[in-house]
Scaffold this motif. Structure first.
Motif, PDB file in Angstrom:
ATOM      1  N   ASP A 308       0.859  -1.195   0.000  1.00 51.85           N
ATOM      2  CA  ASP A 308       0.000   0.000   0.000  1.00 51.85           C
ATOM      3  C   ASP A 308       0.884   1.230   0.000  1.00 51.85           C
ATOM      4  N   GLN A 309       0.323   2.335  -0.467  1.00 50.04           N
ATOM      5  CA  GLN A 309       1.065   3.581  -0.530  1.00 50.04           C
ATOM      6  C   GLN A 309       0.091   4.722  -0.281  1.00 50.04           C
ATOM      7  N   ARG A 310       0.395   5.607   0.670  1.00 47.17           N
ATOM      8  CA  ARG A 310      -0.516   6.723   0.980  1.00 47.17           C
ATOM      9  C   ARG A 310       0.223   8.046   0.887  1.00 47.17           C
ATOM     10  N   TYR A 311      -0.322   8.945   0.119  1.00 43.43           N
ATOM     11  CA  TYR A 311       0.254  10.267  -0.044  1.00 43.43           C
ATOM     12  C   TYR A 311      -0.180  11.147   1.124  1.00 43.43           C
ATOM     13  N   ARG A 312       0.779  11.803   1.804  1.00 40.45           N
ATOM     14  CA  ARG A 312       0.458  12.624   2.978  1.00 40.45           C
ATOM     15  C   ARG A 312       0.843  14.077   2.794  1.00 40.45           C
ATOM     16  N   GLY A 313       1.113  14.501   1.574  1.00 40.20           N
ATOM     17  CA  GLY A 313       1.531  15.879   1.357  1.00 40.20           C
ATOM     18  C   GLY A 313       3.034  16.005   1.455  1.00 40.20           C
ATOM     19  N   LYS A 314       3.530  16.254   2.650  1.00 37.65           N
ATOM     20  CA  LYS A 314       4.962  16.421   2.820  1.00 37.65           C
ATOM     21  C   LYS A 314       5.706  15.110   2.612  1.00 37.65           C
ATOM     22  N   TYR A 315       5.027  14.014   2.861  1.00 32.79           N
ATOM     23  CA  TYR A 315       5.702  12.727   2.757  1.00 32.79           C
ATOM     24  C   TYR A 315       4.718  11.675   2.271  1.00 32.79           C
ATOM     25  N   SER A 316       5.228  10.483   2.030  1.00 33.32           N
ATOM     26  CA  SER A 316       4.351   9.367   1.689  1.00 33.32           C
ATOM     27  C   SER A 316       4.642   8.212   2.627  1.00 33.32           C
ATOM     28  N   ASP A 317       3.615   7.467   2.966  1.00 26.73           N
ATOM     29  CA  ASP A 317       3.783   6.274   3.788  1.00 26.73           C
ATOM     30  C   ASP A 317       3.603   5.041   2.917  1.00 26.73           C
ATOM     31  N   LEU A 318       4.550   4.124   3.028  1.00 31.02           N
ATOM     32  CA  LEU A 318       4.442   2.876   2.286  1.00 31.02           C
ATOM     33  C   LEU A 318       4.267   1.738   3.277  1.00 31.02           C
ATOM     34  N   ASP A 319       3.372   0.823   2.989  1.00 34.80           N
ATOM     35  CA  ASP A 319       3.259  -0.388   3.798  1.00 34.80           C
ATOM     36  C   ASP A 319       4.005  -1.498   3.087  1.00 34.80           C
ATOM     37  N   ILE A 320       4.940  -2.113   3.807  1.00 32.62           N
ATOM     38  CA  ILE A 320       5.763  -3.167   3.211  1.00 32.62           C
ATOM     39  C   ILE A 320       5.495  -4.475   3.950  1.00 32.62           C
ATOM     40  N   GLU A 321       5.191  -5.485   3.217  1.00 30.63           N
ATOM     41  CA  GLU A 321       4.978  -6.800   3.817  1.00 30.63           C
ATOM     42  C   GLU A 321       6.308  -7.555   3.805  1.00 30.63           C
ATOM     43  N   THR A 322       6.748  -7.977   5.009  1.00 28.10           N
ATOM     44  CA  THR A 322       7.991  -8.766   5.075  1.00 28.10           C
ATOM     45  C   THR A 322       7.700 -10.064   5.811  1.00 28.10           C
ATOM     46  N   ALA A 323       8.692 -10.937   5.829  1.00 24.88           N
ATOM     47  CA  ALA A 323       8.527 -12.219   6.511  1.00 24.88           C
ATOM     48  C   ALA A 323       8.299 -12.012   8.005  1.00 24.88           C
ATOM     49  N   ALA A 324       8.819 -10.898   8.568  1.00 26.95           N
ATOM     50  CA  ALA A 324       8.707 -10.643  10.002  1.00 26.95           C
ATOM     51  C   ALA A 324       7.437  -9.885  10.365  1.00 26.95           C
ATOM     52  N   GLY A 325       6.716  -9.412   9.367  1.00 18.40           N
ATOM     53  CA  GLY A 325       5.492  -8.654   9.638  1.00 18.40           C
ATOM     54  C   GLY A 325       5.419  -7.421   8.773  1.00 18.40           C
ATOM     55  N   LYS A 326       4.388  -6.651   8.972  1.00 16.55           N
ATOM     56  CA  LYS A 326       4.189  -5.462   8.141  1.00 16.55           C
ATOM     57  C   LYS A 326       5.001  -4.300   8.694  1.00 16.55           C
ATOM     58  N   LEU A 327       5.657  -3.550   7.818  1.00 15.42           N
ATOM     59  CA  LEU A 327       6.441  -2.385   8.224  1.00 15.42           C
ATOM     60  C   LEU A 327       5.908  -1.149   7.527  1.00 15.42           C
ATOM     61  N   LYS A 328       5.920  -0.032   8.269  1.00 16.37           N
ATOM     62  CA  LYS A 328       5.538   1.230   7.639  1.00 16.37           C
ATOM     63  C   LYS A 328       6.807   2.010   7.350  1.00 16.37           C
ATOM     64  N   VAL A 329       6.960   2.438   6.121  1.00 19.33           N
ATOM     65  CA  VAL A 329       8.133   3.204   5.696  1.00 19.33           C
ATOM     66  C   VAL A 329       7.661   4.599   5.306  1.00 19.33           C
ATOM     67  N   ARG A 330       8.346   5.616   5.847  1.00 22.80           N
ATOM     68  CA  ARG A 330       7.977   6.995   5.493  1.00 22.80           C
ATOM     69  C   ARG A 330       9.060   7.552   4.611  1.00 22.80           C
ATOM     70  N   THR A 331       8.663   8.082   3.473  1.00 24.18           N
ATOM     71  CA  THR A 331       9.662   8.646   2.574  1.00 24.18           C
ATOM     72  C   THR A 331       9.311  10.095   2.269  1.00 24.18           C
ATOM     73  N   TRP A 332      10.335  10.962   2.325  1.00 23.47           N
ATOM     74  CA  TRP A 332      10.111  12.397   2.138  1.00 23.47           C
ATOM     75  C   TRP A 332      10.275  12.792   0.686  1.00 23.47           C
ATOM     76  N   ASP A 333      10.750  11.851  -0.093  1.00 19.75           N
ATOM     77  CA  ASP A 333      10.988  12.153  -1.497  1.00 19.75           C
ATOM     78  C   ASP A 333       9.822  11.613  -2.309  1.00 19.75           C
ATOM     79  N   ASN A 334       8.775  12.446  -2.445  1.00 19.01           N
ATOM     80  CA  ASN A 334       7.581  11.979  -3.137  1.00 19.01           C
ATOM     81  C   ASN A 334       7.836  11.761  -4.628  1.00 19.01           C
ATOM     82  N   ALA A 335       8.873  12.468  -5.150  1.00 19.41           N
ATOM     83  CA  ALA A 335       9.090  12.446  -6.611  1.00 19.41           C
ATOM     84  C   ALA A 335       9.610  11.100  -7.094  1.00 19.41           C
TER      85      ALA A 335
END
Lengths: 362, 303
Positions: A308-335
C-alpha cells in the motif's frame, strides 16, 4: 529546586501516584508527559499542595520542606488548564492578586502587574475585563499572574491545551523564551510528545502513576526503554523477536520468520539470550532503496513487497509486507517513489531492542 | 462549508430576534398590568383619607401624616428593627451553611437530600407550621415540661412564648430556606479552580473568602436578603401567633386598619413597607460595592 521522594497518592481504591521520586534543578524546564489518567495532574497537585499525598518521603520546594504545608505557603504557583482567572477582577487586579494578599500596597502591586504584562507581551491590558480576552490572551494573563510573585517553581497544567494549533506553536516558543529569561524552574504537564520534545530540558514519561522513563528529549525520542515508551514516542514499527546474543549495547535478534537483525538496547543488562524482545523502528528511519550504505557497520535488510502507498503531502507512507510482519516506511521524497520494492533496510542505531513486557518481573 | 452554516445560523438568529422581542414586550405588558398598576393604584390610595368609614377621593397628605402619630412610628421602628435583626442573624447562619453545603466536600447525594429537606416548608401552610411552636414553647408546652421534669427549673417557664424572642425565633425558622437557597446556588456555581487558584497564589482562607467567594456570591446574597427582608417586614403570622398580641408589627396595623375599612391607611402602610424595603436594598447594593462591582459579578454569570 524541587525534590520529591516516594510520593504516593490514592483516591480510595485507585492509586493515582505510585511511589514517584523526581527532582528538578534551578532553571530547568521539566516536562511531565503522559496520557490522561497517568497521574501527571495528581503529581502537579501534590507539588502545589492542592492535594495532600497519601504518603511522601520528602517534598522540597526551593530548599524548603513543604510536607503538610498548605498551598498558600508554598513557593510555587500554578498556571491552571482552565486559566482560573477571577472573573470579577480586571486583568491588572488578577495579576496583582498574589501581591495584594501578601500585603504589598496597591500602587506597587499595580506597577509590578504592568511589568508582568509587558513580560508576557500584553502591555496596556491592565483595565480589560477577563471576559473581553481571547483564549491566548487569557493564557498570557494566567502566566503573568503566576510569575509576578517570583515563585521558585512554576507549575503549568496543560496550558496550551485549549489553544488552536498556530497559537500553540507560537506559545511554545514564547514559554521557552520566558523560562530562559526568568530562570525559574518550570514543571510543565502535557500529553503531547511534540510539545514535550520541543520545550523540555528533561522529560518524565508517566504511566499509571509511575515514572516509565526519565531523560532528555533525544533520549526519549531515540532510545526508549520500554515498548510503552516507544509507542508513546511515536515508533510506528514494533516487531516481536528473540534475543540471540548481547554484545555491549548491541543485541542480535531473530525476528519471526527467522530473519536476523542487529539493534541497540538502552538497558542491555535487562536482556539475556533467549529473551522475548520487541524491536522498534521509526518509519522515517527505514529505507526502501537498495543503495548499500557501506559506511554503516550494521545494516539490517529485510526482503519485502509494497502492499500500500498513501500520499500525505509532505511525505508518503508505504506499507511493506515482510517475513517478520508489516512495516511502515515513510519517505520524504515523493518524486522518486519506486513502483516496486524488493527490500527495506535500516541502521542498527535506529533499531531499538526492548524487553517484551511479559518478560518483566513485577 | 463553515461560511454556509454561519450564514444559515445568522439567518435563523435574525428570524428568532423579532420573536424574542415580542416575548420581552409581552412580559413587560403582563408584569405592568398584573403588578405595577395595582401597586400604583395602592400608592395613589394612600393620598386619600377615610371619614366615617367612607373613603373621600380628595388628595391629601393626612393619611401619611397620621403614620407619624398614634404609635405607628414606634410600630414602624419595631418592625424595621425585628426585620433587620432577623435578616442579619439569618445571613450569619445561612452563609456559612451554604458555603459548607456547596464547597465543604459534602457528597452530591447528601447535598441533594439537604436541599430537598430545605424545600419541605414550602409544602406547608405557614400558619400551621407556626402554630406548632405554641405547643412546644408555651408555659404548658414540651420544653417547659421537659425542663421541669429534669429538675433544671423549679416551675414552668413562661418566657419562651408571646414575646419578641419568640417572634424572632419563628421568623428565623421560617425564612432560613429563602436565605440559604439563593446563596447556595451562587456559591455552588463558583468554579473550584478559582478557589484553588486563590490559595495557590498565596491567599489565606480569609482572603479567599472575602476577595473571591463573597464577591462572586453577591447576586445570591442580595437575592437571599431581599427574599428574607421583604417578607420579614410584612410578617403577620409570626407576630400574631407567637407574639400573642404583645408584639405589634406593621402588618398588624395593616390588618386592623383593613378591618376598620380604612383603605387609605392600608395603602399608606403598605407603601411605607415597600419604601423601606427599597431604601434598604439600595443601601445594601451600595454596601456590596465595597466587595466589588455588582455589574461585573452579574456579567460573569452571563459568561
Amino acid at each position: 529546586m524541587l525534590e520529591i521522594e516516594g510520593a504516593t497518592h490514592r483516591y480510595g481504591e485507585l492509586t493515582a501516584l505510585d511511589n514517584v521520586s523526581l527532582s528538578a534543578r534551578q532553571g530547568e524546564f521539566l516536562t511531565i508527559l503522559g496520557e490522561s489518567g497517568s497521574g501527571k495532574t495528581t503529581l502537579l497537585r501534590v507539588i502545589s499542595g492542592l492535594e495532600q499525598p497519601t504518603e511522601v518521603g520528602k517534598l522540597m520546594i526551593g530548599g524548603e520542606n513543604v510536607v503538610g504545608v498548605p498551598p498558600s505557603r508554598r513557593n510555587c504557583t500554578t498556571v491552571f488548564q482552565s486559566y482560573a482567572l477571577f472573573p470579577h477582577m480586571s486583568v491588572a487586579e488578577n495579576i496583582a492578586y498574589g501581591l495584594v494578599v501578601r500585603g504589598i500596597s496597591r500602587d506597587d502591586a499595580r506597577k509590578q502587574a504592568s511589568k508582568a504584562l509587558e513580560t508576557v507581551r500584553l502591555p496596556g491590558f491592565e483595565d480589560r475585563r477577563v471576559s473581553q480576552l481571547s483564549g491566548g490572551q487569557k493564557q498570557r494573563v494566567a502566566i503573568a499572574r503566576a510569575i509576578v510573585t517570583r515563585p521558585a517553581v512554576l507549575l503549568l497544567d496543560e496550558p496550551l491545551g485549549a489553544l488552536d494549533e498556530r497559537l500553540r506553536l507560537n506559545m511554545q516558543n514564547e514559554l521557552t523564551d520566558l523560562q530562559r529569561q526568568l530562570k525559574t524552574t518550570f514543571v510543565y504537564i502535557t500529553h503531547s510528545q511534540e510539545e514535550a520534545l520541543a520545550m523540555s530540558d528533561r522529560i518524565v514519561l508517566m504511566r499509571s502513576g509511575r515514572i516509565e522513563q526519565l531523560g532528555t528529549p533525544s533520549e526519549l525520542f531515540d532510545l526508549p526503554t520500554s515498548t510503552f515508551a516507544a509507542e508513546f514516542m511515536g515508533f510506528e514499527n514494533l516487531l516481536p523477536g528473540v534475543a540471540r546474543s548481547v554484545d555491549g549495547n548491541l543485541v542480535s535478534v531473530a525476528l519471526s520468520g527467522g530473519s536476523p537483525v542487529v539493534g541497540i538496547a538502552a538497558n542491555p543488562a535487562g536482556i539475556s539470550q533467549g529473551d522475548l524482545v520487541t524491536i522498534a523502528i521509526r518509519a522515517e528511519r527505514l529505507s526502501h532503496s537498495d543503495v548499500s550504505r557501506k559506511q554503516c557497520r550494521h545494516l539490517n535488510t529485510l526482503a519485502g513487497t509494497k502492499i500500500d502507498q498513501r500520499y500525505r503531502g509532505k511525505y508518503s507512507d508505504l506499507d511493506i509486507e515482510t517475513a517478520a510482519g508489516k512495516l511502515k516506511v515513510r519517505t520524504w521524497d515523493n518524486a522518486s517513489l519506486p513502483e516496486e520494492i524488493s527490500s527495506v533496510s535500516w541502521r542498527a542505531e535506529d533499531c531499538i531492542v526492548l524487553p517484551t513486557a511479559a518478560n518483566r518481573k513485577t | 462549508m463553515a461560511a454556509v452554516s454561519r450564514s444559515a445560523l445568522s439567518k435563523s438568529l435574525s428570524r428568532l430576534r423579532p420573536a424574542s422581542n415580542t416575548l420581552v414586550n409581552l412580559y413587560f405588558v403582563l408584569w405592568f398590568c398584573l403588578v405595577i398598576i395595582p401597586l400604583l393604584v395602592l400608592f395613589s390610595f394612600s393620598f386619600f383619607e377615610t371619614k366615617s368609614f367612607v373613603t373621600t377621593y380628595t388628595p391629601t397628605l393626612n393619611t401619611w401624616l397620621s403614620l407619624l402619630d398614634s404609635g405607628r412610628l414606634t410600630v414602624s421602628l419595631r418592625t424595621l428593627r425585628i426585620a433587620l435583626t432577623v435578616t442579619l442573624i439569618e445571613f450569619l447562619i445561612a452563609f456559612p451553611f451554604a458555603l459548607w453545603l456547596a464547597k465543604g466536600g459534602v457528597a452530591k447525594s447528601t447535598q441533594a437530600i439537604i436541599l430537598a429537606l430545605l424545600t419541605i416548608p414550602f409544602f406547608l401552610d405557614l400558619s400551621s407550621r407556626i402554630i406548632i411552636w405554641r405547643s412546644i414553647l408555651s408555659e404548658n408546652g414540651l420544653i417547659s415540661h421537659l425542663l421541669v421534669e429534669s429538675g433544671l427549673t423549679s416551675g414552668p417557664v413562661d418566657w419562651l412564648l408571646y414575646n419578641e424572642w419568640a417572634v424572632h425565633f419563628g421568623m428565623l425558622v421560617t425564612y432560613f430556606p429563602t436565605m440559604v437557597l439563593p446563596i447556595y446556588m451562587a456559591i455552588s456555581i463558583i468554579d473550584d479552580a478559582l478557589i484553588q487558584a486563590s490559595a495557590d497564589l498565596g491567599a489565606s482562607r480569609k482572603d479567599t473568602l472575602l476577595r473571591i467567594i463573597v464577591p462572586l456570591s453577591l447576586p445570591g446574597i442580595l437575592a437571599g436578603v431581599i427574599l428574607t427582608l421583604g417578607p420579614a417586614l410584612a410578617a403577620w403570622i409570626e407576630p400574631s401567633m407567637l407574639g400573642g398580641g404583645f408584639v405589634n408589627l406593621l402588618s398588624n396595623s395593616v390588618e386592623s386598619a383593613y378591618s376598620a375599612l380604612r383603605y387609605p391607611v392600608v395603602a399608606a402602610l403598605s407603601s411605607f413597607v415597600m419604601l423601606m424595603l427599597a431604601i434598604l436594598v439600595v443601601a445594601l447594593a451600595i454596601l456590596a460595592r465595597r466587595f466589588g462591582s455588582l455589574g461585573a459579578v452579574f456579567s460573569t454569570l452571563r459568561s
